[in-house]
Design a protein around this motif. Structure first.
Motif, PDB file in Angstrom:
ATOM      1  N   GLY A  38      -2.717  15.665  -2.204  1.00 46.01           N
ATOM      2  CA  GLY A  38      -1.282  15.987  -2.448  1.00 46.01           C
ATOM      3  C   GLY A  38      -0.605  15.809  -1.311  1.00 46.01           C
ATOM      4  N   VAL A  39      -0.002  14.655  -1.106  1.00 43.25           N
ATOM      5  CA  VAL A  39       0.598  14.391   0.291  1.00 43.25           C
ATOM      6  C   VAL A  39       2.262  14.148   0.348  1.00 43.25           C
ATOM      7  CG1 VAL A  39       0.377  12.738   2.094  1.00 43.25           C
ATOM      8  CG2 VAL A  39      -1.392  13.262   1.032  1.00 43.25           C
ATOM      9  N   PHE A  40       2.730  14.830   1.285  1.00 46.91           N
ATOM     10  CA  PHE A  40       4.315  14.713   1.274  1.00 46.91           C
ATOM     11  C   PHE A  40       4.428  13.759   2.640  1.00 46.91           C
ATOM     12  CE2 PHE A  40       4.247  18.621  -0.983  1.00 46.91           C
ATOM     13  CZ  PHE A  40       5.529  18.599  -1.519  1.00 46.91           C
ATOM     14  N   PRO A  41       5.572  12.784   2.333  1.00 45.66           N
ATOM     15  CA  PRO A  41       5.754  12.082   3.668  1.00 45.66           C
ATOM     16  C   PRO A  41       6.283  13.024   4.978  1.00 45.66           C
ATOM     17  CG  PRO A  41       7.506  11.948   2.077  1.00 45.66           C
ATOM     18  CD  PRO A  41       6.560  12.816   1.494  1.00 45.66           C
ATOM     19  N   VAL A  42       5.915  12.415   5.985  1.00 41.82           N
ATOM     20  CA  VAL A  42       6.263  12.940   7.284  1.00 41.82           C
ATOM     21  C   VAL A  42       7.853  12.630   7.423  1.00 41.82           C
ATOM     22  CG1 VAL A  42       6.042  12.912   9.873  1.00 41.82           C
ATOM     23  CG2 VAL A  42       4.043  12.701   8.282  1.00 41.82           C
ATOM     24  N   ASP A  43       8.710  13.586   7.561  1.00 45.28           N
ATOM     25  CA  ASP A  43      10.170  13.557   7.763  1.00 45.28           C
ATOM     26  C   ASP A  43      10.970  14.286   8.896  1.00 45.28           C
ATOM     27  OD1 ASP A  43      10.170  15.928   6.674  1.00 45.28           O
ATOM     28  OD2 ASP A  43      11.156  15.406   4.917  1.00 45.28           O
ATOM     29  N   MET A  97      -4.593  21.011   0.874  1.00 47.42           N
ATOM     30  CA  MET A  97      -3.237  21.750   1.445  1.00 47.42           C
ATOM     31  C   MET A  97      -2.810  21.039   2.358  1.00 47.42           C
ATOM     32  SD  MET A  97      -2.920  25.448   3.005  1.00 47.42           S
ATOM     33  CE  MET A  97      -2.999  25.114   4.696  1.00 47.42           C
ATOM     34  N   TYR A  98      -3.880  20.109   3.189  1.00 44.26           N
ATOM     35  CA  TYR A  98      -3.229  19.369   4.438  1.00 44.26           C
ATOM     36  C   TYR A  98      -2.093  18.354   4.199  1.00 44.26           C
ATOM     37  CZ  TYR A  98      -7.710  21.018   5.597  1.00 44.26           C
ATOM     38  OH  TYR A  98      -9.009  21.991   5.530  1.00 44.26           O
ATOM     39  N   GLY A  99      -1.872  17.901   2.914  1.00 44.16           N
ATOM     40  CA  GLY A  99      -1.073  17.067   2.553  1.00 44.16           C
ATOM     41  C   GLY A  99       0.515  17.532   2.808  1.00 44.16           C
ATOM     42  N   GLY A 100       0.524  18.722   2.911  1.00 40.16           N
ATOM     43  CA  GLY A 100       1.801  19.417   3.173  1.00 40.16           C
ATOM     44  C   GLY A 100       2.554  18.992   4.431  1.00 40.16           C
ATOM     45  N   ILE A 101       1.626  18.626   5.369  1.00 35.35           N
ATOM     46  CA  ILE A 101       2.206  18.107   6.680  1.00 35.35           C
ATOM     47  C   ILE A 101       1.722  16.664   6.813  1.00 35.35           C
ATOM     48  CG2 ILE A 101       2.101  20.251   7.809  1.00 35.35           C
ATOM     49  CD1 ILE A 101      -0.956  18.880   8.730  1.00 35.35           C
ATOM     50  N   GLY A 102       1.784  16.055   5.780  1.00 37.90           N
ATOM     51  CA  GLY A 102       1.487  14.496   5.863  1.00 37.90           C
ATOM     52  C   GLY A 102       0.071  13.930   6.165  1.00 37.90           C
ATOM     53  N   GLN A 143       0.898  -1.238  -0.021  1.00 32.30           N
ATOM     54  CA  GLN A 143       0.044   0.028  -0.001  1.00 32.30           C
ATOM     55  C   GLN A 143       0.941   1.334  -0.224  1.00 32.30           C
ATOM     56  OE1 GLN A 143      -2.102  -1.245   3.509  1.00 32.30           O
ATOM     57  NE2 GLN A 143      -4.193  -0.454   2.525  1.00 32.30           N
ATOM     58  N   THR A 144       0.224   2.318  -0.499  1.00 35.22           N
ATOM     59  CA  THR A 144       0.988   3.747  -0.532  1.00 35.22           C
ATOM     60  C   THR A 144       0.783   4.193   1.006  1.00 35.22           C
ATOM     61  OG1 THR A 144      -1.025   4.884  -1.246  1.00 35.22           O
ATOM     62  CG2 THR A 144       0.537   3.782  -3.019  1.00 35.22           C
ATOM     63  N   ILE A 145       1.201   5.399   1.196  1.00 32.40           N
ATOM     64  CA  ILE A 145       0.940   6.121   2.586  1.00 32.40           C
ATOM     65  C   ILE A 145      -0.555   6.400   2.551  1.00 32.40           C
ATOM     66  CG2 ILE A 145       1.091   8.433   3.590  1.00 32.40           C
ATOM     67  CD1 ILE A 145       4.021   8.280   2.732  1.00 32.40           C
ATOM     68  N   ILE A 146      -0.960   7.046   1.296  1.00 34.81           N
ATOM     69  CA  ILE A 146      -2.597   7.393   1.367  1.00 34.81           C
ATOM     70  C   ILE A 146      -3.337   6.268   1.645  1.00 34.81           C
ATOM     71  CG2 ILE A 146      -4.304   8.218  -0.022  1.00 34.81           C
ATOM     72  CD1 ILE A 146      -1.954   9.897  -1.515  1.00 34.81           C
ATOM     73  N   GLU A 147      -3.194   4.973   0.884  1.00 36.44           N
ATOM     74  CA  GLU A 147      -4.129   3.926   1.089  1.00 36.44           C
ATOM     75  C   GLU A 147      -3.856   3.446   2.557  1.00 36.44           C
ATOM     76  OE1 GLU A 147      -3.637   1.993  -3.286  1.00 36.44           O
ATOM     77  OE2 GLU A 147      -1.784   1.619  -1.935  1.00 36.44           O
ATOM     78  N   LYS A 148      -2.809   3.320   3.215  1.00 38.92           N
ATOM     79  CA  LYS A 148      -2.548   3.063   4.582  1.00 38.92           C
ATOM     80  C   LYS A 148      -3.408   4.145   5.600  1.00 38.92           C
ATOM     81  CE  LYS A 148       1.839   1.028   4.217  1.00 38.92           C
ATOM     82  NZ  LYS A 148       3.139   0.803   4.783  1.00 38.92           N
ATOM     83  N   VAL A 149      -3.277   5.222   5.251  1.00 34.10           N
ATOM     84  CA  VAL A 149      -4.094   6.108   6.016  1.00 34.10           C
ATOM     85  C   VAL A 149      -5.625   5.887   5.929  1.00 34.10           C
ATOM     86  CG1 VAL A 149      -4.711   8.831   6.598  1.00 34.10           C
ATOM     87  CG2 VAL A 149      -2.280   7.942   6.214  1.00 34.10           C
ATOM     88  N   SER A 188       1.277  21.556  -1.960  1.00 34.83           N
ATOM     89  CA  SER A 188      -0.019  20.354  -1.798  1.00 34.83           C
ATOM     90  C   SER A 188      -1.239  21.306  -1.959  1.00 34.83           C
ATOM     91  CB  SER A 188      -0.095  19.970  -0.297  1.00 34.83           C
ATOM     92  OG  SER A 188       0.906  19.123  -0.305  1.00 34.83           O
ATOM     93  N   ASN A 189      -1.449  22.724  -1.925  1.00 30.39           N
ATOM     94  CA  ASN A 189      -2.605  23.602  -2.005  1.00 30.39           C
ATOM     95  C   ASN A 189      -2.892  23.482  -3.184  1.00 30.39           C
ATOM     96  OD1 ASN A 189      -3.826  26.356  -2.451  1.00 30.39           O
ATOM     97  ND2 ASN A 189      -4.143  26.129  -0.164  1.00 30.39           N
ATOM     98  N   MET A 190      -1.909  23.637  -4.257  1.00 29.83           N
ATOM     99  CA  MET A 190      -2.286  23.872  -5.767  1.00 29.83           C
ATOM    100  C   MET A 190      -2.285  22.600  -6.337  1.00 29.83           C
ATOM    101  SD  MET A 190      -0.677  27.445  -6.944  1.00 29.83           S
ATOM    102  CE  MET A 190      -1.095  26.982  -8.949  1.00 29.83           C
ATOM    103  N   THR A 191      -2.124  21.400  -5.823  1.00 32.30           N
ATOM    104  CA  THR A 191      -2.347  20.073  -6.555  1.00 32.30           C
ATOM    105  C   THR A 191      -3.932  20.291  -6.784  1.00 32.30           C
ATOM    106  OG1 THR A 191      -2.792  18.894  -4.440  1.00 32.30           O
ATOM    107  CG2 THR A 191      -0.455  18.769  -5.371  1.00 32.30           C
ATOM    108  N   THR A 192      -4.834  20.852  -6.244  1.00 24.71           N
ATOM    109  CA  THR A 192      -6.020  20.936  -6.686  1.00 24.71           C
ATOM    110  C   THR A 192      -6.117  21.438  -7.929  1.00 24.71           C
ATOM    111  OG1 THR A 192      -6.753  21.388  -4.218  1.00 24.71           O
ATOM    112  CG2 THR A 192      -8.083  22.162  -5.786  1.00 24.71           C
TER     113      THR A 192
END
Length: 730
Positions: A251-256, A153-158, A27-33, A240-244
């Motif tokens: 549009g999700v970034f990994p948490v690092d 946009m929330y994807g910017g923080i994972g 699974q991807t991050i998104i699928e796991k969430v 992430s905001n403009m992935t819309t």
């Protein structure tokens, strides 16, 4: 409602069929969430792209559209909020409007929130998306939805953020859950490091402009690559905001480490929210713990990071080399047009207005970047420069640093923290013939003012430089010698995407018609030869928050920003249809609209669908649809059919130069040449009659039982009402 997991060609569900799976499915991050938030879902079945799932998101946000959602909530017979702590109200869109009507609307929303114990952030606190990040409603590893398209946009923080529509929100209030089709997964790899003076805004402007063939349409993006580590959280939020606008649903970034360090600083800030100072913090009792951003939650996040499996499946893999990117400007009037700044600057395009505001680029770092450019200068004569912080917290930071004062002294005009001109509300809108440059997210025709104005998008530094020079320009601090030698970045598609539709499966030969659902939609055909016909074109933003606007009035203004004559044309056709004999049983008459690809892209306003239906358009045929529009359409009983072949035939024979984008052969925006059509939606067949008498038949996806059921009930709202009145029916 039974939301199933098998598809027709148009992506609509047919019946439930859970297959036996191996113990571990990558699974991807998104699928796991999403797996964490799926309800009524077999624990042994891994959530994958394409699945229809019921989700119970962590939080659901509504803003000025809370008023209409309250009306929907009440109209379906609901009286109790399922989980008040799940809801968040933020008043942010029309905050400049001090009329008694708007103030009364805001007061009624606050009263409802108090009555039901719902968290509300009043006008002036800031834009909802920014508030949700600041207050921890959007948090890494969670799923939070909002009745607004920029929840990406929330994807910017994972955090997996995705938009819902007003009807979904009402259903969530009543039940705590709603349906979602998990989008196809797309990996976007960012390689290398940005050159000095190149920003996150340039990254997303370039992605929208160079991958502009719907590569990510209706997909869920996961960002990857060694270039991520050099991007700040603010830059990630912008991207992430403009992935819309790019066409994605997330549009999700990994948490690092960058994310975790950002939260550590935020936690320290919260610890000093009282009258304490760092010097006194050890001598007085600590302040109350924040309910969502606290040490325990951050430690848990650090210990349980969610990563994509190495063998996770992606429908497409796009690559952008950040080290080859120069500053870019989007437009005019389209995010799919991306211009290298050095090329555009040489043209010295004059501007009349500049904007530093919105949830995209109005954080403290953005204001600081603009202030650094403008310090010691004045806004050019004839230019109006509008600034608004993304939140009151951001404005406090900017005031404390002196950046806010720098902008005001230079001649910038302050606006309250809120959406304002970005959504086409309040003062400072573009007038006819004017040119504007903005750090916002959308430059669609007519969105920020008059349809005959031109809007460009750029980073805060470029917006500020343009404001003081009077034309689209780069900051003086930008060192051309440090930029890549070529204006075009290096980008590629490693794994080509399919056509962007839902996963293909075998097509069942027959589909029954539920009692009350038409077997045929019939009527004259109108053709709008345009791709990416967005929601601002379908239903102008200036009407969106007029909550008392009637369906009849919606019908009068439908498509106003695309073709001002459209509504009158449809009305005249409907008058003629009313004089004709009553159609046969099972036939639904109306005007059938055909358009190009990505129809209904843009915001989450459901009036884009309800206005078409109210005007007498019961069915839209397009090459493809924006997913949010399709969701609104399904929820409100507007049928959507995809037929690339019909669109291709009409384009070839009736579009100017045989291409969509410039109207018809005669210069008309809506082609009306005497075609008619019968759409057998359950049989999966379109029969189009040409003016010559020729009939052409096209095979299309069928409409499944669950969507038929929604249509019969008048939409999701009617279905929920039915379920409340007849609990045994579900």
């Amino acid at each position: 409602m039974r939301f199933q997991t098998r598809w027709r060609g148009n992506g609509l569900p047919v019946f439930r069929s859970y297959a036996t799976i191996a113990p571990r499915v990558p699974q991807t991050i998104i699928e796991k969430v999403v797996q964490r938030y799926a309800v009524d879902h077999p624990t042994s079945k891994a959530v994958k792209a394409g699945d229809y799932v019921m989700i119970r998101p962590e939080h659901v946000m509504t803003h000025d559209n809370t008023g209409p959602v309250i009306s929907k909530f009440k109209s379906i017979g609901a009286t109790r909020i399922h989980n008040p702590q799940q809801l968040v109200f933020t008043l942010d869109h029309d905050v400049q409007n001090k009329t008694s009507k708007n103030l009364s609307k805001y007061a009624s929303i606050e009263a409802f929130a108090r009555q039901h114990g719902i968290n509300l952030y009043p006008a002036g606190r800031g834009i909802g998306h920014q508030v949700l990040v600041e207050e921890g409603y959007a948090f890494p590893g969670t799923l939070t939805v909002a009745s607004d398209s920029h929840s990406n946009m929330y994807g910017g923080i994972g955090c997996v953020g995705t938009p819902i529509v007003r009807t979904d929100a009402a259903a969530l209030w009543a039940t705590g859950k709603t349906w979602w089709q998990v989008p196809r997964m797309i990996k976007v790899e960012l390689k290398g490091r940005l050159a000095p003076g190149v920003t996150g805004k340039d990254v997303i402007v370039a992605l929208c402009g160079y991958f502009n063939k719907d590569e990510v349409l209706n997909g869920a993006i996961e960002f990857a690559g060694d270039g991520i580590s050099a991007l700040s959280v603010d830059e990630r939020l912008t991207i992430s905001n403009m992935t819309t606008e790019w066409g994605a649903l997330a549009g999700v970034f990994p948490v690092d480490g960058v994310t975790l360090d950002w939260y550590e600083r935020g936690l320290k800030r919260l610890e000093l929210r009282t009258f304490s100072t760092p010097a006194l913090s050890t001598s007085i009792p600590p302040p109350p713990e924040h309910p969502r951003i606290n040490r325990a939650r951050l430690d848990s996040l650090r210990a349980n990071l969610i990563l994509s499996d190495p063998d996770a499946v992606y429908a497409s893999h796009l690559v952008l080399d950040l080290s080859t990117l120069v500053p870019h400007v989007s437009g005019p009037n389209s995010v799919k047009v991306s211009n290298p700044l050095p090329v555009l600057e040489s043209k010295q395009i004059p501007i009349h207005k500049a904007y530093l505001l919105s949830c995209t680029n109005a954080r403290a770092s953005d204001i600081s970047a603009a202030a650094a450019v403008i310090k010691g200068h004045k806004v050019a004569p004839g230019v109006e420069f509008y600034v608004a912080a993304a939140s009151s917290e951001v404005q406090q930071d900017a005031e404390k640093s002196g950046d806010w004062e720098t902008l005001i002294v230079a001649g910038a005009k302050p606006l309250p923290a809120g959406c304002g001109p970005c959504i086409g509300l309040g003062v400072g809108l573009l007038q006819e013939g004017e040119i504007g440059i903005s750090a916002t997210n959308r430059n669609y025709k007519g969105r920020m003012g008059h349809p005959n104005a031109q809007a460009y998008l750029a980073s805060p530094a470029v917006v500020a430089a343009s404001a003081i020079k009077g034309f689209i320009a780069s900051p003086e601090s930008l060192d051309s010698a440090s930029l890549p030698s070529t204006s075009t970045p290096t980008f590629s598609i490693v794994t080509p995407s399919n056509d962007g539709s839902a996963p293909s499966v075998s097509v069942v030969s027959e589909e029954s018609v539920l009692p009350g659902f038409p077997s045929t939609f019939s009527g004259p055909l109108l053709f709008a030869p345009q791709d990416n016909l967005n929601t601002d074109a379908l239903y102008p933003g200036k009407y969106t928050y007029q909550d008392d606007i009637t369906l009849a009035r919606q019908a009068e203004v439908v498509m106003e920003n695309y073709d001002p004559s459209f509504a009158a044309l449809v009305a005249s056709i409907r008058e003629e249809q009313a004089k004709a004999p009553t159609p046969a049983s099972g036939v639904k008459q109306g005007v059938m609209l055909v358009s190009g690809y990505n129809f209904g892209t843009g915001s989450s306003r459901e009036q884009a669908a309800t206005a078409l239906k109210a005007a007498g358009v019961p069915l839209v045929i397009a090459g493809s649809f924006g997913d949010i529009f399709k969701r609104n359409a399904i929820n409100n009983g507007l049928v959507c059919i995809e037929s690339p072949e019909l669109v291709a035939d009409l384009t070839r024979e009736y579009a100017k130069d045989k291409m969509r984008g410039a109207g018809g052969r005669k210069g008309e925006l809506t082609v009306n040449e005497g075609h008619s059509v019968d759409v057998k939606v359950v049989e999966g067949r379109v029969e189009a009659r040409w003016p010559t008498g020729e009939t052409r038949t096209y095979t299309v996806g069928r409409v499944g039982a669950s969507v038929q059921e929604l249509w019969i009930c008048g939409g999701l709202e009617g279905y929920v009402l039915k379920s409340i009145k007849e609990p045994s029916s579900s």
